[in-house]
Design an enzyme around this catalytic site. Structure first.
Site, PDB file in Angstrom:
ATOM      1  N   TYR A 115      -2.903 -10.078   4.848  1.00  0.00           N
ATOM      2  CA  TYR A 115      -2.704  -8.901   5.142  1.00  0.00           C
ATOM      3  C   TYR A 115      -4.140  -8.449   5.313  1.00  0.00           C
ATOM      4  O   TYR A 115      -4.980  -8.231   4.462  1.00  0.00           O
ATOM      5  CB  TYR A 115      -2.049  -7.777   4.264  1.00  0.00           C
ATOM      6  CG  TYR A 115      -2.151  -6.323   4.354  1.00  0.00           C
ATOM      7  CD1 TYR A 115      -2.150  -5.972   5.718  1.00  0.00           C
ATOM      8  CD2 TYR A 115      -1.630  -5.574   3.237  1.00  0.00           C
ATOM      9  CE1 TYR A 115      -2.216  -4.540   5.860  1.00  0.00           C
ATOM     10  CE2 TYR A 115      -1.714  -4.316   3.464  1.00  0.00           C
ATOM     11  CZ  TYR A 115      -1.978  -3.690   4.987  1.00  0.00           C
ATOM     12  OH  TYR A 115      -1.828  -2.482   4.992  1.00  0.00           O
ATOM     13  N   LYS A 169      -0.182 -10.085   8.565  1.00  0.00           N
ATOM     14  CA  LYS A 169      -0.040  -8.626   8.928  1.00  0.00           C
ATOM     15  C   LYS A 169      -1.121  -8.254   9.317  1.00  0.00           C
ATOM     16  O   LYS A 169      -2.291  -7.939   8.807  1.00  0.00           O
ATOM     17  CB  LYS A 169       0.657  -7.710   7.808  1.00  0.00           C
ATOM     18  CG  LYS A 169       0.490  -6.381   7.992  1.00  0.00           C
ATOM     19  CD  LYS A 169       0.983  -5.607   6.982  1.00  0.00           C
ATOM     20  CE  LYS A 169       0.859  -4.007   7.115  1.00  0.00           C
ATOM     21  NZ  LYS A 169       1.314  -3.148   5.801  1.00  0.00           N
ATOM     22  N   TYR A 219     -12.970  -3.516  -1.893  1.00  0.00           N
ATOM     23  CA  TYR A 219     -14.084  -2.981  -2.780  1.00  0.00           C
ATOM     24  C   TYR A 219     -15.097  -4.275  -2.847  1.00  0.00           C
ATOM     25  O   TYR A 219     -16.550  -3.771  -2.945  1.00  0.00           O
ATOM     26  CB  TYR A 219     -13.715  -2.296  -3.813  1.00  0.00           C
ATOM     27  CG  TYR A 219     -14.996  -1.759  -4.643  1.00  0.00           C
ATOM     28  CD1 TYR A 219     -15.475  -0.564  -4.327  1.00  0.00           C
ATOM     29  CD2 TYR A 219     -15.479  -2.162  -5.681  1.00  0.00           C
ATOM     30  CE1 TYR A 219     -16.390   0.164  -4.896  1.00  0.00           C
ATOM     31  CE2 TYR A 219     -16.777  -1.938  -6.424  1.00  0.00           C
ATOM     32  CZ  TYR A 219     -17.423  -0.642  -5.778  1.00  0.00           C
ATOM     33  OH  TYR A 219     -18.198   0.135  -6.281  1.00  0.00           O
ATOM     34  N   ILE A 235       5.460  -4.536  10.175  1.00  0.00           N
ATOM     35  CA  ILE A 235       5.450  -3.953   8.854  1.00  0.00           C
ATOM     36  C   ILE A 235       5.171  -2.558   8.720  1.00  0.00           C
ATOM     37  O   ILE A 235       3.921  -2.170   9.141  1.00  0.00           O
ATOM     38  CB  ILE A 235       4.618  -4.663   7.492  1.00  0.00           C
ATOM     39  CG1 ILE A 235       5.303  -6.065   7.508  1.00  0.00           C
ATOM     40  CG2 ILE A 235       4.942  -4.016   6.412  1.00  0.00           C
ATOM     41  CD1 ILE A 235       4.399  -7.074   6.496  1.00  0.00           C
ATOM     42  N   ARG A 261      -8.973   0.021   5.369  1.00  0.00           N
ATOM     43  CA  ARG A 261      -8.636   0.210   3.700  1.00  0.00           C
ATOM     44  C   ARG A 261      -9.898  -0.531   2.769  1.00  0.00           C
ATOM     45  O   ARG A 261     -10.232  -0.199   1.856  1.00  0.00           O
ATOM     46  CB  ARG A 261      -7.508  -0.035   3.260  1.00  0.00           C
ATOM     47  CG  ARG A 261      -6.561   1.272   3.618  1.00  0.00           C
ATOM     48  CD  ARG A 261      -5.278   1.412   3.172  1.00  0.00           C
ATOM     49  NE  ARG A 261      -4.395   2.596   3.326  1.00  0.00           N
ATOM     50  CZ  ARG A 261      -4.153   3.608   2.453  1.00  0.00           C
ATOM     51  NH1 ARG A 261      -4.828   3.603   1.515  1.00  0.00           N
ATOM     52  NH2 ARG A 261      -3.419   4.464   2.910  1.00  0.00           N
ATOM     53  N   THR A 281       1.042  -1.246  -0.026  1.00  0.00           N
ATOM     54  CA  THR A 281       0.149  -0.097   0.244  1.00  0.00           C
ATOM     55  C   THR A 281       0.754   1.131  -0.003  1.00  0.00           C
ATOM     56  O   THR A 281       0.511   2.340  -0.824  1.00  0.00           O
ATOM     57  CB  THR A 281      -0.904   0.022   1.256  1.00  0.00           C
ATOM     58  OG1 THR A 281      -1.536  -1.147   1.252  1.00  0.00           O
ATOM     59  CG2 THR A 281      -1.889   1.146   1.222  1.00  0.00           C
TER      60      THR A 281
END
Length: 292
Positions: free
Chosen positions: A133, A161, A107, A203, A138, A44
């Site tokens: 992840y 993550k 999305y 991370i 997001r 990202t």
């Protein structure tokens, strides 16, 4: 393999929008010198959402080349299309990377069973280790601990993550996964708490700016020296929040530009340079931390 401080590396760009590979090499050299334990390329923070496949693959290749086997490189290869994620994984498999970081599809809001099918299909298509992840802030979709546990049974899926910032989520997941399943924080403000509760590393966006401190904090935590680790975290904690006063990676890029690490702070649209107030805020924090 995946323990300690892994930087969510930015992708430097000229004002023209082209990738600045000289600055990328500067950043890789900086992290090797400062003791960062690993690089995450084109996640990202590396603007994966706006890099087309050819650039995405080339940035990863160059990052591996610049790292010269001195530091492992994890490639971001997530997508909200399973076919695209598999394609990226196949294209990156022979570049010399240590593994993949694959984000929950964004999305389209997949069901939990859809996430299981998505990640198993990706893992089946590679011989390299895969880190999941989860960043519901997001992606909107949230991968639950039970889903992580089911995926942890796949031999290629080796860790997670977790960017929820929720310590109860960490505890719930730890109860369900094997002891050797890697748990990495993806949320700098809560990373110290995550480490103290048994996390294996982070991370980190903050590690772009203060890699040495983040590496030391992780090393101390992995030795259960939490008092010393918290002292380091206290020194840099304002960066954890103020690097996110505008959408990531707007502020880390500006900070690295002001540090002289990159020739430009340019980003791919729709992200643009930070507002003047944001510039002033982060520059003051950088002075406080001693990097400007």
């Amino acid at each position: 393999m995946f323990k300690g401080s892994f930087v969510a590396l930015v992708t430097p760009m000229f004002d023209s929008g082209e990738i600045d590979y000289v600055s990328l090499q500067n950043l890789v050299d900086f992290h090797i010198e400062q003791g960062t334990h690993g690089l995450v390329s084109v996640g990202t923070t590396g603007e994966s959402a706006t890099l087309p496949f050819d650039e995405h693959i080339e940035v990863v290749k160059k990052t591996v080349e610049f790292a010269q086997n001195k530091i492992p490189v994890i490639a971001g290869s997530g997508a909200n299309s399973t076919a695209e994620a598999i394609f990226l994984s196949e294209q990156l498999a022979d570049t010399g990377i240590a593994g993949f970081l694959s984000v929950v599809p964004y999305y389209n809001k997949p069901q939990q069973k859809g996430m299981v099918a998505h990640f198993k299909a990706i893992a089946d298509a590679t011989d390299l280790p895969v880190l999941l992840y989860n960043v519901p802030g997001r992606t909107v979709a949230d991968m639950l601990p039970e889903t992580v546990a089911e995926l942890a049974s796949h031999p290629k899926i080796v860790g997670l993550k977790d960017a929820t910032g929720d310590m109860q989520r960490l505890r719930d997941t730890q109860k369900l996964v094997p002891n050797d399943f890697v748990m990495l924080s993806g949320d700098d403000p809560s990373a110290m708490d995550f480490l103290e509760l048994g996390g294996h590393g982070v991370i980190s966006v903050t590690a772009n700016i203060v890699p040495k401190q983040m590496a030391q904090m992780c090393e101390l935590s992995l030795k259960s020296k939490f008092i010393e680790a918290r002292e380091i975290n206290e020194q840099v904690k304002q960066l954890h929040t103020d690097l996110f006063i505008e959408p990531n990676p707007v502020m880390p890029k500006w900070a690295l530009f002001k540090m002289g690490m990159m020739k430009s702070a340019n980003l791919r649209l729709p992200l643009i340079l930070p507002e003047l107030d944001s510039q002033n805020t982060i520059e003051q924090v950088m002075r406080n931390v001693g990097v400007l």
